[in-house]
Write an enzyme that holds these catalytic residues in place. Sequence first.
Site, PDB file in Angstrom:
ATOM      1  N   ASN A  31      26.966  43.677  44.108  1.00 34.47           N
ATOM      2  CA  ASN A  31      28.061  44.587  44.454  1.00 34.47           C
ATOM      3  C   ASN A  31      29.149  44.373  43.402  1.00 34.47           C
ATOM      4  O   ASN A  31      29.880  43.396  43.455  1.00 34.47           O
ATOM      5  CB  ASN A  31      28.578  44.249  45.864  1.00 34.47           C
ATOM      6  CG  ASN A  31      29.843  45.007  46.216  1.00 34.47           C
ATOM      7  OD1 ASN A  31      30.214  45.971  45.537  1.00 34.47           O
ATOM      8  ND2 ASN A  31      30.507  44.586  47.279  1.00 34.47           N
ATOM      9  N   LYS A  88      31.800  45.970  42.869  1.00 34.23           N
ATOM     10  CA  LYS A  88      33.163  46.322  43.317  1.00 34.23           C
ATOM     11  C   LYS A  88      33.864  47.145  42.229  1.00 34.23           C
ATOM     12  O   LYS A  88      33.198  47.906  41.524  1.00 34.23           O
ATOM     13  CB  LYS A  88      33.936  45.051  43.698  1.00 34.23           C
ATOM     14  CG  LYS A  88      33.149  44.174  44.683  1.00 34.23           C
ATOM     15  CD  LYS A  88      33.965  43.086  45.307  1.00 34.23           C
ATOM     16  CE  LYS A  88      33.077  42.290  46.271  1.00 34.23           C
ATOM     17  NZ  LYS A  88      33.820  41.250  46.974  1.00 34.23           N
ATOM     18  N   HIS A 137      31.768  47.651  54.190  1.00 30.14           N
ATOM     19  CA  HIS A 137      32.160  46.393  53.533  1.00 30.14           C
ATOM     20  C   HIS A 137      33.523  45.957  54.071  1.00 30.14           C
ATOM     21  O   HIS A 137      34.389  46.791  54.350  1.00 30.14           O
ATOM     22  CB  HIS A 137      32.210  46.579  52.013  1.00 30.14           C
ATOM     23  CG  HIS A 137      32.377  45.278  51.295  1.00 30.14           C
ATOM     24  ND1 HIS A 137      33.599  44.666  51.158  1.00 30.14           N
ATOM     25  CD2 HIS A 137      31.475  44.456  50.710  1.00 30.14           C
ATOM     26  CE1 HIS A 137      33.430  43.514  50.512  1.00 30.14           C
ATOM     27  NE2 HIS A 137      32.148  43.365  50.222  1.00 30.14           N
ATOM     28  N   GLU A 142      36.054  44.847  52.702  1.00 28.95           N
ATOM     29  CA  GLU A 142      37.221  45.335  51.950  1.00 28.95           C
ATOM     30  C   GLU A 142      37.551  46.773  52.340  1.00 28.95           C
ATOM     31  O   GLU A 142      38.722  47.162  52.387  1.00 28.95           O
ATOM     32  CB  GLU A 142      36.943  45.198  50.435  1.00 28.95           C
ATOM     33  CG  GLU A 142      37.024  43.732  50.011  1.00 28.95           C
ATOM     34  CD  GLU A 142      36.159  43.339  48.831  1.00 28.95           C
ATOM     35  OE1 GLU A 142      35.691  44.228  48.088  1.00 28.95           O
ATOM     36  OE2 GLU A 142      35.951  42.124  48.650  1.00 28.95           O
ATOM     37  N   GLU A 154      28.502  39.125  56.133  1.00 33.37           N
ATOM     38  CA  GLU A 154      29.454  38.636  55.143  1.00 33.37           C
ATOM     39  C   GLU A 154      30.716  38.124  55.830  1.00 33.37           C
ATOM     40  O   GLU A 154      31.631  38.913  56.107  1.00 33.37           O
ATOM     41  CB  GLU A 154      29.843  39.769  54.183  1.00 33.37           C
ATOM     42  CG  GLU A 154      28.685  40.338  53.404  1.00 33.37           C
ATOM     43  CD  GLU A 154      29.145  40.934  52.073  1.00 33.37           C
ATOM     44  OE1 GLU A 154      28.601  40.527  51.052  1.00 33.37           O
ATOM     45  OE2 GLU A 154      30.064  41.768  52.077  1.00 33.37           O
ATOM     46  N   GLY A 159      34.561  36.060  47.896  1.00 32.85           N
ATOM     47  CA  GLY A 159      35.411  35.896  46.723  1.00 32.85           C
ATOM     48  C   GLY A 159      36.295  34.659  46.780  1.00 32.85           C
ATOM     49  O   GLY A 159      37.206  34.509  45.971  1.00 32.85           O
ATOM     50  N   SER A 180      30.334  34.466  48.306  1.00 36.94           N
ATOM     51  CA  SER A 180      30.288  33.380  47.318  1.00 36.94           C
ATOM     52  C   SER A 180      28.885  32.824  47.072  1.00 36.94           C
ATOM     53  O   SER A 180      28.717  31.623  46.877  1.00 36.94           O
ATOM     54  CB  SER A 180      31.262  32.257  47.694  1.00 36.94           C
ATOM     55  OG  SER A 180      32.597  32.761  47.740  1.00 36.94           O
TER      56      SER A 180
HETATM   57  P1  PGA Z   1      31.412  37.483  46.579  1.00 33.18           P
HETATM   58  O1  PGA Z   1      31.437  38.912  47.298  1.00 33.18           O
HETATM   59  O2  PGA Z   1      29.979  37.168  46.229  1.00 33.18           O
HETATM   60  O3  PGA Z   1      32.288  37.635  45.359  1.00 33.18           O
HETATM   61  O4  PGA Z   1      31.963  36.502  47.555  1.00 33.18           O
HETATM   62  C1  PGA Z   1      30.430  39.313  48.175  1.00 33.18           C
HETATM   63  C2  PGA Z   1      30.718  40.718  48.675  1.00 33.18           C
HETATM   64  O5  PGA Z   1      31.886  41.034  48.932  1.00 33.18           O
HETATM   65  O6  PGA Z   1      29.787  41.538  48.827  1.00 33.18           O
END
Ligand code: PGA
Length: 252
Positions: A9, A11, A95, A97, A167, A173, A212
Amino acid sequence: MRRILVAGNWKLNGNKASIQQLVNSIVTGANELTKVSIAVCAPYVYLPLTAELLGSSAVALGAQDVSEQDSGAFTGEVSAPMLLEIGCKYVIVGHSERRALFGEKDGDTARKFAAARKQGLIPILCLGESLAEREAGQTETVVARQLDAVLELEGVQALSDAVIAYEPVWAIGTGKTATPEQAQAVHAFIRERIAAQDEAVAKKIQILYGGSVKGSNAAELFAMQDIDGGLIGGASLDAQDFLKICQAGQNQ
Ligand code: PGA
């Protein structure tokens, strides 16, 4: 046996030059990885470029969001028929976010899930609790509520052509990965909740872990019984690290 899926992903990252480099490296590295499914979810405007770069490779294309509408006066939206035409196989829906920063509610996510499926796209449905919710002991309640919104709108059979990504928001992140045991416990809970409605669907559905995931911790996560791959943010922007995660999937 469920096949491992590793989905990147990206982003809101990348430009033409960086995507060209990234995809070329992934495609080359993915050549030998025949036992794992791989996908990359690009920003909308770079989907055609990414599709072209992926060419006939086995790496699949995905988008990061989709409109619940197919067409019409919805300025700024991108629809499932458009994603399909451009070559997408997957689309991320719900997601954290989108939920936290753009006000997406469980019902919105469920309608996006439905819009994607109607076109034959595979939705990657994201579920996950915040740190405050985990600390308050509400992880299962939150994940169940998010899952039930889709089950109520679409029915359990709809999950047979879908992927789930657990998640935990506190692990996204942040460099703080859920331990394999923490993740496994929630994955098992999700699978049991689906099994209560349909055992076959529960057995078949891929449940990815996200938060992560890196080359250094993917193998121990993928080794857990109910973890069927990963949704990878930060590490998916680094071809070598992403391929290491794919390799961990290949070795399962
Ligand atoms: P990350 O994000 O691997 O940077 O923690 C995962 C995601 O938001 O899909």
